[in-house]
Design a protein around this motif. Structure first.
Motif, mmCIF file in Angstrom:
data_model
loop_
_atom_site.group_PDB
_atom_site.id
_atom_site.type_symbol
_atom_site.label_atom_id
_atom_site.label_comp_id
_atom_site.label_asym_id
_atom_site.label_seq_id
_atom_site.Cartn_x
_atom_site.Cartn_y
_atom_site.Cartn_z
ATOM 1 N N GLY A 284 0.803 -1.219 0.000
ATOM 2 C CA GLY A 284 0.000 0.000 0.000
ATOM 3 C C GLY A 284 0.832 1.263 0.000
ATOM 4 N N LYS A 285 2.146 1.145 -0.138
ATOM 5 C CA LYS A 285 3.023 2.320 -0.174
ATOM 6 C C LYS A 285 2.846 3.057 -1.494
ATOM 7 C CE LYS A 285 7.885 3.743 -0.023
ATOM 8 N NZ LYS A 285 9.297 3.279 0.084
ATOM 9 N N VAL A 286 2.776 4.397 -1.431
ATOM 10 C CA VAL A 286 2.661 5.213 -2.633
ATOM 11 C C VAL A 286 4.005 5.246 -3.349
ATOM 12 C CG1 VAL A 286 2.224 7.525 -3.535
ATOM 13 C CG2 VAL A 286 0.805 6.620 -1.690
ATOM 14 N N VAL A 287 3.996 4.900 -4.643
ATOM 15 C CA VAL A 287 5.211 4.902 -5.451
ATOM 16 C C VAL A 287 5.327 6.190 -6.248
ATOM 17 C CG1 VAL A 287 6.462 3.686 -7.293
ATOM 18 C CG2 VAL A 287 5.187 2.386 -5.572
ATOM 19 N N TRP A 288 4.260 6.612 -6.909
ATOM 20 C CA TRP A 288 4.224 7.914 -7.567
ATOM 21 C C TRP A 288 2.777 8.386 -7.704
ATOM 22 C CZ3 TRP A 288 1.487 8.071 -12.107
ATOM 23 C CH2 TRP A 288 1.461 6.926 -12.929
ATOM 24 N N LEU B 211 3.152 1.242 -20.418
ATOM 25 C CA LEU B 211 2.442 2.511 -20.315
ATOM 26 C C LEU B 211 1.147 2.336 -19.547
ATOM 27 C CD1 LEU B 211 2.734 3.990 -23.937
ATOM 28 C CD2 LEU B 211 4.238 4.397 -21.973
ATOM 29 N N ILE B 212 0.881 3.272 -18.657
ATOM 30 C CA ILE B 212 -0.399 3.366 -17.963
ATOM 31 C C ILE B 212 -1.209 4.422 -18.695
ATOM 32 C CG2 ILE B 212 -1.527 3.786 -15.760
ATOM 33 C CD1 ILE B 212 0.488 1.379 -15.900
ATOM 34 N N ILE B 213 -2.282 4.000 -19.338
ATOM 35 C CA ILE B 213 -3.072 4.907 -20.165
ATOM 36 C C ILE B 213 -4.302 5.317 -19.369
ATOM 37 C CG2 ILE B 213 -4.298 5.167 -22.338
ATOM 38 C CD1 ILE B 213 -2.323 3.252 -23.569
ATOM 39 N N ALA B 214 -4.330 6.600 -18.984
ATOM 40 C CA ALA B 214 -5.283 7.076 -17.983
ATOM 41 C C ALA B 214 -6.105 8.249 -18.499
ATOM 42 C CB ALA B 214 -4.538 7.493 -16.717
ATOM 43 N N PRO B 215 -7.432 8.104 -18.605
ATOM 44 C CA PRO B 215 -8.311 9.248 -18.895
ATOM 45 C C PRO B 215 -8.538 10.036 -17.602
ATOM 46 C CG PRO B 215 -9.314 7.128 -19.509
ATOM 47 C CD PRO B 215 -8.187 6.848 -18.581
ATOM 48 N N ASP C 284 4.684 6.545 -17.894
ATOM 49 C CA ASP C 284 5.611 5.439 -17.700
ATOM 50 C C ASP C 284 5.193 4.691 -16.441
ATOM 51 O OD1 ASP C 284 8.137 4.265 -16.301
ATOM 52 O OD2 ASP C 284 8.805 4.599 -18.360
ATOM 53 N N ALA C 285 5.007 3.372 -16.556
ATOM 54 C CA ALA C 285 4.444 2.593 -15.452
ATOM 55 C C ALA C 285 5.282 2.686 -14.183
ATOM 56 C CB ALA C 285 4.293 1.133 -15.881
ATOM 57 N N LYS C 286 6.591 2.785 -14.309
ATOM 58 C CA LYS C 286 7.469 2.774 -13.129
ATOM 59 C C LYS C 286 7.686 4.149 -12.525
ATOM 60 C CE LYS C 286 10.038 -1.384 -14.504
ATOM 61 N NZ LYS C 286 11.383 -1.948 -14.811
ATOM 62 N N THR C 287 7.789 5.170 -13.386
ATOM 63 C CA THR C 287 8.199 6.485 -12.895
ATOM 64 C C THR C 287 7.072 7.507 -12.843
ATOM 65 O OG1 THR C 287 8.766 7.328 -15.098
ATOM 66 C CG2 THR C 287 10.463 6.060 -13.905
ATOM 67 N N GLY C 288 6.002 7.303 -13.606
ATOM 68 C CA GLY C 288 4.950 8.290 -13.691
ATOM 69 C C GLY C 288 5.230 9.413 -14.677
ATOM 70 N N GLN C 289 6.345 9.335 -15.411
ATOM 71 C CA GLN C 289 6.651 10.337 -16.431
ATOM 72 C C GLN C 289 5.592 10.286 -17.533
ATOM 73 O OE1 GLN C 289 10.316 9.594 -18.500
ATOM 74 N NE2 GLN C 289 10.014 11.254 -19.962
ATOM 75 N N ILE C 290 5.136 11.465 -17.983
ATOM 76 C CA ILE C 290 4.152 11.521 -19.068
ATOM 77 C C ILE C 290 4.865 11.290 -20.396
ATOM 78 C CG2 ILE C 290 2.497 12.970 -20.296
ATOM 79 C CD1 ILE C 290 1.894 14.372 -17.658
ATOM 80 N N VAL C 291 4.408 10.281 -21.133
ATOM 81 C CA VAL C 291 5.000 9.930 -22.426
ATOM 82 C C VAL C 291 4.245 10.623 -23.553
ATOM 83 C CG1 VAL C 291 5.556 8.016 -23.982
ATOM 84 C CG2 VAL C 291 5.790 7.728 -21.498
#
Length: 522
Positions: A230-234, A261-265, A275-282
């Motif tokens: 449950g730890k927040v990663v990003w 990729l995490i594709i989020a509306p 980016d799934a690991k870092t949260g950087q917007i691709v």
């Protein structure tokens, strides 16, 4: 369309082998372990033999049925012999807990026996954060002996369900209001998805009850958690003060150019690839024309992205509370980077409307920003309205893409999309040619299921209609469930699961059970 009583609700509402690493351990047999069946969220199953004939009144081909609450939006998932579904507390299965709240129920997959439930009381802040009577709207994610879901209290919960016939063990719970400052508008409803050791949640952060202010613009719109602890990663709050209303969609997950990729509306009506690991917007994609005005022509996104290969299929819409209206259906190449929208701002220096201004001001008094073509656009095709109706005739309501909260399904080169005006659309998945639409004559909240060359679609009248996956429209069966259906059909282990607002049905050829009126819910 037939007239209907307005209700608040959330749509709230897939190449497995290639995603085995993303989805965690391979599901047992043909379980349906998450919303959309896999992180790609394409509701297509390789199973065969889905029933097309049943009768819930007589019990024909009804394996079992069970009472839920009075409203059910959380779609069922099936894992390790158990069916999990979200609803409200109107069934009052626990006589010690009779207050309004969200309920997460578990049933035996084979017999329908009620196993246990987990209750989440309503937030004291009321309907702005936790709408009365709406229950638990999230669809669970399951993996091994763990289950994750979002509660009506804006919590993320992880349960150990290994006892199966006893109450589960709570592994962790994360309060996104208390710990991250999230201000959910009406409900948190996200269907969680996983990549490796991580899970992803769209928080529901939104406006206040006046619809003029984003209360917590710095609070995250999306959170990545370590699913074991449950730890927040990003986190990301990229929409900031530009949230139009709420944030009720769910993510899809895919792999592009060797990167997950995490594709989020999100709540500004843009789709973002992180980016799934870092949260950087691709990349990011605006689902509205630049001159659109909320709520008249600018739409939110409540649907989940459907990913097929390197293409994303998604349509926009609004909270059903806002009624019907026109919208946009998109097919987008997800291999690019940067702003991949159809347009960019023609006048980027023109001030944006203040948060909430578009909602309360007449359209002609709101500052508008026109658009110009984007040289980096990744749009493969776009549909808003046909050039002509059937056989070159007058364009009707069904020839428009109307507001939707439903997720597309793609199979055999065809893309099927329901809308809230009650039309099921069939497009060419590569070109966007609109082959046909069918008027269900009632609002469609759920998403289509494709099994063995058939499309199953449900509506608010409780009708389930079955069509051929084909360029020419052919309906092969029609059945009524006796009550509104806000959920999507699910097919797992040879059984079709259908959910009305107050009942869950398991349909299987050759089965016969007592009709609901005679059955004793156990």
């Amino acid at each position: 369309m037939k007239p209907r009583k307005p209700l608040f609700g959330l749509g709230i509402c897939i190449g497995v082998a290639a995603l085995a690493a993303m989805a965690g351990p391979r599901a047992v047999a043909a379980d349906w372990t998450m919303w959309g069946r896999s992180p790609l969220r394409n509701m297509v199953t390789p199973e065969k033999g889905c029933p097309t004939d049943w009768d819930v009144t007589s019990g024909k081909n009804v394996k079992w049925s069970q009472a839920l609450g009075s409203k059910s939006y959380g779609n069922p998932v099936i894992a390790n012999g158990v069916v999990y579904v979200g609803t409200n507390n109107e069934a009052k299965r626990d006589p010690a807990i009779t207050a309004d709240g969200g309920v997460f129920m578990a049933f035996d997959e084979k017999t329908g026996k009620f196993l246990w439930q987990r209750y989440s009381g309503k937030l004291p802040t009321g309907r702005v954060n936790d709408w009365p009577g709406e229950g638990l709207c999230s669809t669970a994610y399951t993996e091994g002996n763990r289950v994750w879901f979002c509660t009506n209290r804006c919590e993320v919960v992880c349960l150990d369900v290994s006892p199966t016939d006893k109450s589960p063990i709570e592994v962790w719970t994360f309060d996104m209001i208390g710990r991250l400052g999230v201000f959910p508008h009406n409900m948190t409803s996200c269907a969680i998805a996983s990549h490796g050791d991580l899970i992803y949640v769209i928080t529901g952060n939104g406006v206040d009850d006046t619809h003029k202010h984003v209360v917590a613009p710095a609070a995250p719109a999306i959170v990545c958690f370590n699913k074991a602890t449950g730890k927040v990663v990003w986190t990301s709050n990229v929409p900031g003060a530009n949230v139009l209303h709420g944030q009720w969609a769910s993510v899809a997950i895919t792999n592009v150019n060797d990167r997950a990729l995490i594709i989020a509306p999100l709540g500004d009506a843009w789709v973002y690839a992180f980016d799934a690991k870092t949260g950087q917007i691709v990349w990011k994609f605006d689902t509205n024309p630049k001159d659109a005005i909320y709520p008249q022509t600018r739409n939110e996104i409540i649907a989940t992205p459907c990913i097929v290969g390197n293409l994303m299929y998604i349509a926009n819409g609004q909270d059903p509370e806002h009624g019907e209206g026109y919208a946009h259906m998109w097919c987008v190449d997800i291999t690019k980077t940067g702003d991949i929208s159809a347009e960019i701002d023609a006048n980027p220096d023109q001030p944006k409307p203040k948060p909430g201004e578009e909602l309360v001001a007449p359209a002609g008094q709101v500052a508008q920003r026109g658009g110009k073509p984007n040289s980096n656009s990744a749009v493969v095709w776009h549909f808003d309205v046909a050039k002509a109706g059937p056989n070159g005739g007058k364009v009707g309501r069904g020839d428009h893409m109307n507001r939707t909260i439903s997720t597309a399904a793609v199979s055999d080169g065809l893309c099927f999309v329901p809308d809230f005006s009650g039309y099921l659309h069939c497009f060419d998945a590569k070109t966007g040619q609109n082959y046909w639409n069918y008027d269900m004559e009632s609002a469609m909240w759920g998403s289509p299921l494709i099994v063995d060359g058939h499309v199953y679609a449900s509506d608010e009248d409780g009708d389930i209609r079955i069509f051929n996956v084909a360029k020419e429209m052919k309906m092969i069966a029609e059945h009524n469930l006796g009550n509104a259906s806000y959920c999507s059909p699910i097919y797992a282990n040879g059984v079709l699961f259908l959910t009305t607002r107050d009942r869950l049905y398991a349909i299987q050829d050759g089965a016969k059970s007592k009709p609901p009126a005679a059955a004793a819910d156990q």
